[in-house]
Design a protein around this motif. Structure first.
Motif, mmCIF file in Angstrom:
data_model
loop_
_atom_site.group_PDB
_atom_site.id
_atom_site.type_symbol
_atom_site.label_atom_id
_atom_site.label_comp_id
_atom_site.label_asym_id
_atom_site.label_seq_id
_atom_site.Cartn_x
_atom_site.Cartn_y
_atom_site.Cartn_z
ATOM 1 N N HIS A 35 3.896 -2.456 -14.534
ATOM 2 C CA HIS A 35 3.614 -3.304 -15.691
ATOM 3 C C HIS A 35 4.159 -2.690 -16.975
ATOM 4 O O HIS A 35 4.322 -1.465 -17.067
ATOM 5 N N PHE A 36 4.402 -3.553 -17.946
ATOM 6 C CA PHE A 36 4.693 -3.131 -19.317
ATOM 7 C C PHE A 36 3.746 -3.893 -20.239
ATOM 8 O O PHE A 36 3.382 -5.040 -19.964
ATOM 9 N N TRP A 37 3.372 -3.248 -21.344
ATOM 10 C CA TRP A 37 2.633 -3.983 -22.369
ATOM 11 C C TRP A 37 2.684 -3.273 -23.711
ATOM 12 O O TRP A 37 2.896 -2.060 -23.778
ATOM 13 N N GLN A 38 2.525 -4.066 -24.753
ATOM 14 C CA GLN A 38 2.272 -3.548 -26.094
ATOM 15 C C GLN A 38 0.795 -3.784 -26.330
ATOM 16 O O GLN A 38 0.334 -4.929 -26.396
ATOM 17 N N TYR A 39 0.053 -2.695 -26.421
ATOM 18 C CA TYR A 39 -1.403 -2.781 -26.410
ATOM 19 C C TYR A 39 -1.952 -3.651 -27.536
ATOM 20 O O TYR A 39 -1.576 -3.515 -28.701
ATOM 21 N N ASP A 40 -2.839 -4.571 -27.143
ATOM 22 C CA ASP A 40 -3.538 -5.446 -28.074
ATOM 23 C C ASP A 40 -5.027 -5.359 -27.736
ATOM 24 O O ASP A 40 -5.425 -5.718 -26.618
ATOM 25 N N PRO A 41 -5.856 -4.882 -28.651
ATOM 26 C CA PRO A 41 -7.262 -4.645 -28.319
ATOM 27 C C PRO A 41 -8.041 -5.902 -27.946
ATOM 28 O O PRO A 41 -9.046 -5.808 -27.234
ATOM 29 N N ILE A 85 -4.708 4.641 -20.660
ATOM 30 C CA ILE A 85 -3.763 3.511 -20.669
ATOM 31 C C ILE A 85 -3.982 2.597 -21.871
ATOM 32 O O ILE A 85 -3.431 1.499 -21.916
ATOM 33 N N ARG A 86 -4.755 3.054 -22.837
ATOM 34 C CA ARG A 86 -5.000 2.259 -24.041
ATOM 35 C C ARG A 86 -3.907 2.577 -25.058
ATOM 36 O O ARG A 86 -4.103 3.304 -26.031
ATOM 37 N N GLY A 87 -2.735 2.029 -24.795
ATOM 38 C CA GLY A 87 -1.586 2.275 -25.649
ATOM 39 C C GLY A 87 -0.408 1.451 -25.178
ATOM 40 O O GLY A 87 -0.545 0.567 -24.325
ATOM 41 N N ASP A 88 0.760 1.698 -25.741
ATOM 42 C CA ASP A 88 1.969 0.948 -25.401
ATOM 43 C C ASP A 88 2.668 1.584 -24.203
ATOM 44 O O ASP A 88 2.772 2.814 -24.110
ATOM 45 N N PHE A 89 3.184 0.728 -23.314
ATOM 46 C CA PHE A 89 3.953 1.186 -22.158
ATOM 47 C C PHE A 89 5.200 0.310 -22.036
ATOM 48 O O PHE A 89 5.111 -0.864 -21.671
ATOM 49 N N PHE A 90 6.332 0.918 -22.370
ATOM 50 C CA PHE A 90 7.602 0.210 -22.432
ATOM 51 C C PHE A 90 8.621 0.825 -21.465
ATOM 52 O O PHE A 90 8.387 1.906 -20.910
ATOM 53 N N PRO A 91 9.760 0.160 -21.278
ATOM 54 C CA PRO A 91 10.780 0.702 -20.382
ATOM 55 C C PRO A 91 11.209 2.123 -20.712
ATOM 56 O O PRO A 91 11.495 2.919 -19.803
ATOM 57 N N GLU A 92 11.270 2.456 -22.006
ATOM 58 C CA GLU A 92 11.694 3.811 -22.363
ATOM 59 C C GLU A 92 10.689 4.868 -21.911
ATOM 60 O O GLU A 92 11.030 6.045 -21.765
ATOM 61 N N HIS A 93 9.449 4.454 -21.662
ATOM 62 C CA HIS A 93 8.448 5.371 -21.128
ATOM 63 C C HIS A 93 8.583 5.515 -19.611
ATOM 64 O O HIS A 93 8.367 6.592 -19.062
ATOM 65 N N LEU A 94 8.910 4.412 -18.944
ATOM 66 C CA LEU A 94 8.981 4.425 -17.484
ATOM 67 C C LEU A 94 10.293 4.983 -16.953
ATOM 68 O O LEU A 94 10.307 5.662 -15.920
ATOM 69 N N LYS A 95 11.399 4.715 -17.625
ATOM 70 C CA LYS A 95 12.710 5.081 -17.091
ATOM 71 C C LYS A 95 12.815 6.555 -16.693
ATOM 72 O O LYS A 95 13.259 6.868 -15.578
ATOM 73 N N PRO A 96 12.399 7.516 -17.539
ATOM 74 C CA PRO A 96 12.482 8.918 -17.129
ATOM 75 C C PRO A 96 11.542 9.264 -15.978
ATOM 76 O O PRO A 96 11.838 10.162 -15.177
ATOM 77 N N VAL A 97 10.428 8.561 -15.875
ATOM 78 C CA VAL A 97 9.493 8.793 -14.773
ATOM 79 C C VAL A 97 10.125 8.364 -13.455
ATOM 80 O O VAL A 97 10.047 9.075 -12.443
ATOM 81 N N LEU A 98 10.764 7.196 -13.458
ATOM 82 C CA LEU A 98 11.454 6.733 -12.254
ATOM 83 C C LEU A 98 12.559 7.704 -11.858
ATOM 84 O O LEU A 98 12.688 8.066 -10.681
ATOM 85 N N ALA A 99 13.337 8.140 -12.841
ATOM 86 C CA ALA A 99 14.448 9.061 -12.555
ATOM 87 C C ALA A 99 13.933 10.362 -11.961
ATOM 88 O O ALA A 99 14.514 10.899 -10.994
ATOM 89 N N ALA A 100 12.843 10.888 -12.486
ATOM 90 C CA ALA A 100 12.287 12.151 -12.002
ATOM 91 C C ALA A 100 11.748 12.030 -10.581
ATOM 92 O O ALA A 100 11.635 13.041 -9.872
ATOM 93 N N ASN A 101 11.436 10.794 -10.172
ATOM 94 C CA ASN A 101 10.864 10.570 -8.839
ATOM 95 C C ASN A 101 11.824 9.896 -7.863
ATOM 96 O O ASN A 101 11.404 9.434 -6.804
#
Length: 275
Positions: free
Chosen positions: A8-14, A27-43
């Motif tokens: 999932h991706f999201w821009q956190y909205d309370p 997980i109470r924050g923003d999660f965007f592709p730029e956050h996931l991309k390095p995680v995928l690469a590392a794995n």
């Protein structure tokens, strides 16, 4: 190719994301592709399928916009009101975007355990196949009897059970869930995602062994040709890091052939979602 079939991706909205309570600060924050991309690469993961987390067409547009900008997002599972009277008109509009692969409704949140069998909803499911879209089934075990009846109504559709239908890993209660899953798996058009495990277990004290009896059931029932690895990132971070989540599956399936392992870790998702 290794594909994460569920994240999932999201821009956190309370307000919108009020389901993220005080116990879920991580997980109470923003999660965007730029956050996931390095995680995928590392794995060693080459791409992903972004799945809706909010029931709005804005969510679908948001995910499609991200997918259009980031090649590693291979597909999107969006949301639209499948009960709408103009559902075919809506789907015709969506069908022009090649990154949109299917739809999901958060059925687990519906108070009616037979929600999947509603006439208007089933009308919408019928329309999905006309436009080549798949459907992700998100349910709790209490909704599996209806799910078994639902999949029999749509033998030609591409259907997938998310998060192995969220069994009770904490108590290990297996039999009723297993009976329903075996029944559902008799429909050869239904797949199952090996995802969302750790967040249904004790977040602080889970062990890979807690999941094995449940994984045995779905491996036996669906076979390695209808199972898909999914991380459920960033929700998984409540209980485990990405590597830990992936390792649960890779270690469990290490007993299978290389071809079967490759299918579970990517090939089946590519085939199911037409990536």
């Amino acid at each position: 190719m290794v594909i994460d079939a569920h994240q999932h991706f999201w821009q956190y909205d309370p307000v919108r994301d009020a389901w993220i309570d005080d116990s879920m600060q991580v997980i109470r924050g923003d999660f965007f592709p730029e956050h996931l991309k390095p995680v995928l690469a590392a794995n060693g993961v080459h791409g992903c399928v972004a799945v809706q987390a909010d029931q709005s067409e804005n969510e679908t547009a948001f995910l499609l916009d991200l997918a259009g900008k980031h090649a590693f997002i291979k597909g999107v599972v969006g949301w639209t009101d499948l009960r709408a009277s103009n559902i075919r008109e809506k789907l015709a509009t969506y069908a022009v975007n090649p990154k949109l692969k299917g739809f999901r409704h958060i059925v687990q949140g519906e108070p009616d355990v037979n929600f999947l069998l509603g006439e208007a909803f089933c009308h919408g499911i019928t329309a999905l196949a006309e436009f080549g879209f798949s459907y992700d089934i998100l349910v709790y075990p209490k909704q599996l009897a209806a799910t078994a009846a639902f999949v029999k109504k749509f033998p030609e559709h591409r259907l997938v059970i998310d998060h192995v239908a969220k069994p009770d890993f904490k108590t290990g209660a297996l039999e009723e869930w297993a009976s329903h899953m075996r029944s559902i798996a008799q429909s050869p058009n239904v797949y199952c995602k090996l995802s969302g495990l750790v967040t249904e277990a004790d977040w602080q004290h889970w062990k890979p062994a807690h999941f094995e009896p449940f994984l045995d059931v779905v491996l036996e029932s669906f076979g390695p040709h209808r199972l898909m690895f999914g991380s459920d990132w960033p929700v998984c971070l409540l209980a485990a890091e990405y590597k830990e989540v992936k390792d649960i599956i890779t270690q469990y399936i290490s007993k299978l052939s290389d071809t079967e392992q490759n299918n579970i870790m990517g090939g089946n998702a590519i085939s199911f979602y037409h990536l």
